[in-house]
Motif scaffolding. Structure first.
Motif: not given
Length: 333
Positions: A115-135
């Motif tokens: 994702x790089x620009x305003x309006x891009x669709x988001x299919x995954x948000x990485x989990x920053x905790x290190x647990x791998x529980x991605x959205x």
């Protein structure tokens, strides 16, 4: 901001532990008065009374009565700025999601198209905790959009069909302690029931749940801990950004504390706060009914969410509330 001390308790039968703190090195033979005293069989201490950039010296002791005390070696720690990563320093389970960090946002589930620009669709948000529980969300029509005004960053859920899923273990089930803090702006019209976060079975009244929803009954957004006997909730009105949070330290609702923009909303409810294993997937932006159908799609700005499966300390709650408020531009003290 705070300093966390951890140690291995090799003593048996101690009456408690003493925490010694100074801004200069301490002589083990002539220690100052204890900074704090805590109980036996403890291996962790959070010191919230520190100043950023200040260096502190610590010793920990185990004692029996007034005559026997075993003192640790001294450690030196410089207090730094609070980091959400600190909440997961001891391998805590949970998840941490921050749309302002574009390195964690992807237009595809595989994580190959950033994702790089305003309006891009988001299919995954990485989990920053290190647990791998991605959205994640596989269906392209259900993907929220990344939005920014140049200062703040959020995911926009359209209230029609946008949603994301996350692994069941992200929010701990059973009687374990858990802490949830989310920054969001609800945009839904009054009079509808929608779900910003929903963990629990489709038959919500028969199972315990953990949810943030817009309640059509009272026209306010509520964070609810639904038990078999009672509901703990805190309310706020649509249209403005808020940080909403909940912390439980045990299996009953009287251990729950709810927070709105950093201030505690005292609860007087009782009943179980056990979160049962659900037959449906946890959901962000809606409630899943049976694995293929959903209801209560929410229209909202999602600025971030932190889930830690332990009870946060008062200092951690204050620091986390402030960090989440910064993501949404909320002025809280």
């Amino acid at each position: 901001m705070g300093i966390r001390l951890t140690w291995t308790d090799n003593n048996f039968g101690e009456d408690g532990h003493r925490i010694y703190r100074s801004t200069s090195p301490m002589d083990a033979e002539s220690l100052p008065a204890p900074y704090d005293e805590i109980g036996p069989n403890v291996e962790l201490y959070d010191d919230g009374g520190v100043m950023e950039g200040e260096t502190y010296y610590y010793r920990v002791s185990a004692y029996i009565g007034s005559s026997t005390e075993v003192v640790s070696e001294e450690i030196q720690i410089t207090a730094g700025e609070f980091s959400i990563a600190d909440l997961f320093a001891n391998s805590e389970t949970g998840g941490w999601y921050d749309p302002s960090d574009l390195s964690t946002l992807w237009q595809d589930e595989a994580g190959t198209l950033a994702v790089s620009s305003d309006g891009d669709p988001v299919a995954r948000v990485d989990d920053k905790s290190g647990n791998g529980n991605n959205l994640t969300i596989s269906e392209s029509a259900r993907r929220p959009l990344y939005k920014t005004d140049g200062t703040y960053h959020w995911l926009l859920f359209d209230g029609s069909n946008d949603r994301m899923s996350f692994p069941a273990g992200t929010i701990q089930t059973g009687n374990g302690a858990r802490s949830t803090f989310m920054a969001l702006t609800p945009l839904d019209a009054q009079g509808s029931t929608v779900y910003y976060l929903a963990v629990g079975d489709s038959n919500i009244s028969d199972r315990q749940s953990w949810r943030i929803r817009h309640d059509s009954g009272n026209g306010a957004v509520r964070l609810e801990i639904q038990g078999s006997a009672a509901v703990g909730s805190t309310d706020f009105v649509d249209g403005d950004p808020h940080v909403i949070g909940a912390v439980t330290s045990g299996s009953t609702l009287d251990t729950a504390a709810l927070y709105l923009d950093g201030a505690e909303d005292p609860q007087s409810t009782s009943g179980t706060a056990t979160l049962e294993t659900s037959s449906v997937s946890p959901s962000l932006g809606s409630k899943e009914l049976d694995g293929s159908s959903y209801e209560g799609f929410a229209n909202f700005r999602f600025y971030g969410w932190v889930q830690v499966n332990r009870a946060l300390t008062a200092t951690e709650i204050s620091n986390l509330s402030g960090a989440m408020a910064d993501l949404a531009g909320i002025p809280i003290s």
